[in-house]
Design a protein around this motif. Sequence first.
Motif, short mmCIF file in Angstrom:
data_model
loop_
_atom_site.label_atom_id
_atom_site.label_comp_id
_atom_site.label_asym_id
_atom_site.label_seq_id
_atom_site.Cartn_x
_atom_site.Cartn_y
_atom_site.Cartn_z
N PRO A 59 -5.86 -3.66 29.27
CA PRO A 59 -7.08 -4.03 28.56
C PRO A 59 -6.79 -4.39 27.10
N GLN A 60 -7.53 -5.32 26.58
CA GLN A 60 -7.37 -5.72 25.18
C GLN A 60 -8.30 -4.85 24.33
N LEU A 61 -7.88 -3.64 24.09
CA LEU A 61 -8.73 -2.71 23.35
C LEU A 61 -8.26 -2.58 21.91
N ASP A 62 -9.19 -2.44 21.03
CA ASP A 62 -8.88 -2.37 19.60
C ASP A 62 -8.55 -0.91 19.24
N GLN A 63 -7.33 -0.53 19.55
CA GLN A 63 -6.93 0.87 19.34
C GLN A 63 -6.99 1.24 17.86
N ALA A 64 -6.59 0.30 17.00
CA ALA A 64 -6.61 0.59 15.55
C ALA A 64 -8.04 0.72 15.05
N VAL A 106 -10.67 1.71 16.79
CA VAL A 106 -11.19 2.99 17.25
C VAL A 106 -10.64 4.10 16.38
N ARG A 107 -9.35 3.99 16.04
CA ARG A 107 -8.71 5.00 15.19
C ARG A 107 -9.46 5.13 13.87
N ARG A 127 -12.53 4.27 13.09
CA ARG A 127 -13.88 4.83 13.23
C ARG A 127 -13.84 6.33 13.52
N VAL A 128 -12.91 6.70 14.38
CA VAL A 128 -12.81 8.13 14.74
C VAL A 128 -12.45 8.96 13.51
#
Lengths: 213, 414
Positions: free
Chosen positions: B22-27, B29-30, B32-33
């Motif tokens: 999946p093309q997820l925006d891990q950075a 999410v990081r 925001r978390v």
Amino acid sequence: VATSGLSESDAGKAGRWGEVHPGPAPETDAELVEALKRGNGGAAGRLYDRHAASVLGLVYRLLGREADSEDVAQEVFIYAFSSIDKLREPAALKGWLLGVTAGKVRSHLRRRRRQRWLHLLPHEELPELPVEPSDPHTALLREVYRILDQLPPDDRIAIVMRRIEGLSVDDAAKACGMSLSTFKRRLTRGEARFLARAKKQPALASWLTGGVS
Amino acid sequence: MTEFEGKRLFEAVRDALSRRPPQLDQAGVRRRVLEAHASSSMRGKRRTAYGLALAGMALVVAVTVVFVWRGSAPATFQIAGQQGQVGSWLQAPTGQPLSLSFSEGSRVSLTAGSRGRVGRLVRGGARVELERGSVQAAVAHRADTDWTFGAGPFEVAVLGTQLDVSWSPEARQFELRVLQGAVRVRGPLIQDGQEVRAGQSCRVDLKRRIIELGSTVAATAAADQPLQAATPPSAAPAPPEARAGAVTPGDVERGAVAEPVGPSWAALAQAGKHGDAVAAAERAGLPGIYRSASAESLLDLARASRQAGRPDLERTTLLECRKRFPGQPAAAQAAYLLGRASASAEAVTWFELYLREQPRGLLAREASGRVIESYVATRNRSGAKRAASRYLAAYPDGPHASMARQALGSNEGD
């Protein structure tokens, strides 16, 4: 134990550093949890960096939707950070995160079902798919997630944990926060529902009957 | 038992899913978390402080109701002799500051042209929200001080102190100067918080993604006298070299106020740049860090040193941590880390020390297991057996249980 009696010069010799721990060992999950509980500034970031890929991936495979996956993964980590004191066994961080993830996905799916009942979402909403149109498995995934979308959240999570994630029944039950017997009942019920629907879909039925190589 | 009818189907699903992750925006999410985590930590601290204040008030009930009633009332504030309203936006006129006096003794001044408001009043202070411009504050130090400043996306938690906070939404620049006391600032790029002490400044440029820690000692351009808290009268005056002026990002860029010294070693360590963090710490001066850094910071430095391949510095830092914070949990943590960094014969000593100091600590199980490992590595079978018995009694299903049983099963003596 008299720590002041330790021989600093001996201990500092380069040769001795490599005797048992040849290189810098990565921080263990237990150490990471300890640091987070003590309010260590960078611990949250390090914990995220270590487990983000697996949590995001799991959420995605449970939901089949990229956009929702980010939101739910975000909820997972925010909950994990604020509830880290509930984790009794710091070394079991990974399994705990798995359970938190399953719980957040369950809540998300229930919310979506409620929205559907209230006609806030179309009943025929199709999950986003991870494949490009040219991928020969496009139809397969689309139909699988379409059926999963129709199942109760607990059944769906049980199927994905067991059949897609490949967890053992024990581990999957733990991750779902269920007893082994409850999990087995959910899995059996979910699989029966899934297969009944799958048999009606030509794109899937052939996989069940062995017609596709 | 019959094979699951959908086995091939789900194998195909697994295969299909693995073909295109999946093309997820891990950075994203990081970010925001961590932002959410930072702000919830701040709220938690405020709740704790307020809870303690309430608990203290409950104790005083037995003494005098009148006193408690007066003491439990939230602070109030006045602007030019008029009662101020929580939530009302305040605009300081051009060329003139707007002063706010708080009933608990603190004083806050919006510098000329700045806009902000008092977002909340509590017993021990207030929350002041700065929309743009600068605010100078002299916070009265009390046991229940609860002051925070919001400046755009940044949050400054304060203990008795004098400080200047600036926020320019257009330039996306944040500036903080601490004249007395200490604060902790959180916000974008510093999600995990940065402690800023008297004489230090912190500037964050969100456009250029730069964090600069500098000294306020070089400040010479200030024309105004620093604000003084009205009470308590014993509050120490600001040092003459740290006179408060309205600090603007432009001042900093011209070098008038703070001399940027690059990202701090702590920020680098938190960003995972271990080698850079160690180099920055050495440039900043290790003796000074060992004298003044918090226990957490020392543990961070030790961790960075280890990751940077500097066991000498790791060891020294951990020993300094134990020396400065004897009896505290951080000292025990340092003992554990010393054990992890030491050769087996010595490691036993450190792990045992951790267990003595924190017998129910979070790392107790791990330390107990590592004691067995260390004895096994040094072929000390009697020691291994003792450690194994102790381990199994406490953690029969622990990760070292198998090793412990093996150690107990050995019939050889020393």
